[in-house]
Design a protein around this motif. Structure first.
Motif, PDB file in Angstrom:
ATOM      1  N   GLU A 266       2.449   1.648  -3.498  1.00  0.00           N
ATOM      2  CA  GLU A 266       1.473   2.126  -4.483  1.00  0.00           C
ATOM      3  C   GLU A 266       1.144   3.598  -4.256  1.00  0.00           C
ATOM      4  OE1 GLU A 266      -1.823  -0.480  -4.105  1.00  0.00           O
ATOM      5  OE2 GLU A 266      -0.858  -2.152  -5.189  1.00  0.00           O
ATOM      6  N   ARG A 267       1.026   4.006  -2.982  1.00  0.00           N
ATOM      7  CA  ARG A 267       0.744   5.398  -2.687  1.00  0.00           C
ATOM      8  C   ARG A 267       1.911   6.299  -3.131  1.00  0.00           C
ATOM      9  NH1 ARG A 267      -0.909   4.745   2.194  1.00  0.00           N
ATOM     10  NH2 ARG A 267       1.015   5.278   3.317  1.00  0.00           N
TER      11      ARG A 267
ATOM     12  N   LEU B 137       1.775   6.592  -6.896  1.00  0.00           N
ATOM     13  CA  LEU B 137       0.730   7.528  -7.324  1.00  0.00           C
ATOM     14  C   LEU B 137       1.169   8.973  -7.092  1.00  0.00           C
ATOM     15  CD1 LEU B 137      -2.481   5.695  -6.036  1.00  0.00           C
ATOM     16  CD2 LEU B 137      -1.723   5.950  -8.407  1.00  0.00           C
ATOM     17  N   LYS B 138       1.808   9.225  -5.932  1.00  0.00           N
ATOM     18  CA  LYS B 138       2.305  10.574  -5.662  1.00  0.00           C
ATOM     19  C   LYS B 138       3.346  10.993  -6.695  1.00  0.00           C
ATOM     20  CE  LYS B 138       1.563  10.688  -0.638  1.00  0.00           C
ATOM     21  NZ  LYS B 138       2.221  10.796   0.675  1.00  0.00           N
TER      22      LYS B 138
ATOM     23  N   GLU C  64       0.837  -1.207   0.000  1.00  0.00           N
ATOM     24  CA  GLU C  64       0.000   0.000   0.000  1.00  0.00           C
ATOM     25  C   GLU C  64       0.874   1.261   0.000  1.00  0.00           C
ATOM     26  OE1 GLU C  64      -3.330   2.233   2.823  1.00  0.00           O
ATOM     27  OE2 GLU C  64      -2.667   0.174   3.275  1.00  0.00           O
TER      28      GLU C  64
END
Length: 413
Positions: free
Chosen positions: A101-102, A105-106, A98
């Motif tokens: 993935e975060r 995305l950032k 998680e």
């Protein structure tokens, strides 16, 4: 499965965190770094370093430097305080996924924002450049219009001054004519007042005087030379090809056009005595080029040179003729002539575009080969590098360029 790096070290102050990651002898070019405000990754196969940071950092103000076998990170803390731990104690794979993935995305959002900002800036710069160019063009047009207006005003003022001068001259002539008429009238009136009847003796004396004057005038008329014969003065103007007046013409452009026309006529009429026995087919430069190519393929280089030379006499603007003749001169060891023909070909292969890339490459290689045969390796290397710039994937060119460079450096086998 990557090998996890655990022998890293870190230190901190209240505002900055320093991390040293050993690179295990891996080259700098193979190190991949990825970071966000909560995640840091250094990948240098087969090794991997990951850090799930316990506190957020300011990624924009943080830096990374690679050198001396180590990657050094200088991370700017968002909050000024000492951390208890560098990374969080997290053995949960789902939690780690998680966070990754975060972070991804950032990073994607950041790249998109930077790309958008760059596009906006580029568009603004183009808009500014366009506005500036339009402003300069407008100023140029205004300047030209002002010059035209000034010239028009100047011409109008000169015309008015000329008209005024002509009126003054006409008035002066009218006054002179009037004065002349008045003087003539005055003379006639005086003559009438002074007229007295003459006696017979006076008439005789007057008659004798008149005859004497007539005889003298006749004698003078006989002695005078005959009047000059009439003739015509021939006025010749400078001959011009173009119908416009010289002051209205663009002389440099006209001279360039005339020069090109003269070159074309010379190309058509060159060596008529030499070409009069040739057939219509033999007067075709393309046919001569094809004939020269066939002669070159059979090894008859002298005959190929003759074919290319005749084609060049017919049309001096075909670069392939010079380049192919340079190849023949290389075969016959006419090295200076090969350099000259290759240079002519490169001069004609302008501007450099994708359509003539192959021809430019061949011309550079042939000239470079001739330089190297003359042991002018520096000049030859320049031509080979130019050819390699045009065709960077050519392995043969790469090998030849490397070999010439070794000869120059004195390390050739």
């Amino acid at each position: 499965m990557p090998l996890i790096v655990k022998d890293y070290t870190w230190t901190q102050t209240e505002t900055i965190v320093y991390i040293n990651v050993p690179l295990k002898g891996v080259k700098v070019g193979k190190v991949d770094i990825f970071s966000t405000d909560e995640y840091l990754k250094v990948h240098f196969p087969p090794f991997l370093f990951e850090a799930f940071l316990s506190e957020p950092i300011d990624d924009d103000k943080s830096t990374a430097k690679i050198g001396n076998g180590v990657a050094v990170f200088t991370l700017q803390k968002k909050e000024e305080r000492l951390w208890e731990h560098l990374v969080i104690n997290n053995n949960d794979k789902d939690k780690s996924r998680e966070i990754r993935e975060r972070a991804l995305l950032k990073a994607q959002a950041k790249l998109a924002a930077e790309s958008k900002a760059k596009a906006t800036k580029t568009q603004e710069e183009r808009k500014y450049a366009l506005e500036t160019m339009m402003k300069l063009e407008e100023e140029g047009r205004a300047k030209i219009q002002k010059m035209k207006d000034d010239e028009c005003e100047k011409a109008t003022a000169q015309l008015e001054a000329w008209k005024l001068k002509q009126r003054q001259i006409a008035e002066e002539e009218a006054q002179l004519k009037l004065q002349s008429q008045r003087i003539k009238v005055d003379k006639q009136s005086k003559s009438e007042k002074m007229h007295v009847p003459r006696t017979s003796d006076q008439c005789k004396v007057k008659h004798d005087q008149k005859n004497s004057v007539q005889s003298i005038s006749k004698k003078k008329q006989v002695d005078l030379p005959a009047p000059r014969s009439t003739g015509n003065i021939q006025i010749k103007f400078t001959p011009r090809v173009f119908p416009t007046a010289l002051r209205e013409s663009r002389v440099p452009e006209e001279e360039e056009w005339l020069q090109k026309q003269a070159e074309a006529r010379r190309a058509i009429n060159v060596n008529l005595a030499e070409l009069k026995d040739l057939t219509e087919e033999e007067r075709n430069p393309d046919w001569l080029k094809e004939k020269g190519d066939k002669l070159f393929a059979t090894g008859n280089y002298l005959a190929a040179i003759n074919a290319y030379s005749l084609a060049i006499k017919l049309n001096r603007k075909i670069p392939a003729m010079y380049s192919n003749r340079a190849a023949c001169h290389l075969k016959l060891r006419n090295l200076h002539k090969a350099i000259e023909d290759s240079s002519w070909a490169l001069d004609l292969l302008t501007p450099p575009v994708a359509g003539n890339a192959g021809a430019r490459t061949r011309a550079h290689v042939r000239r470079g080969t001739a330089f190297c045969e003359l042991e002018l390796y520096t000049e030859g290397l320049q031509d080979y590098q130019a050819a390699l710039t045009i065709d960077p994937q050519n392995e043969t060119l790469q090998a030849d360029t490397h070999k010439i460079r070794q000869i120059i450096q004195g390390s050739a086998p």
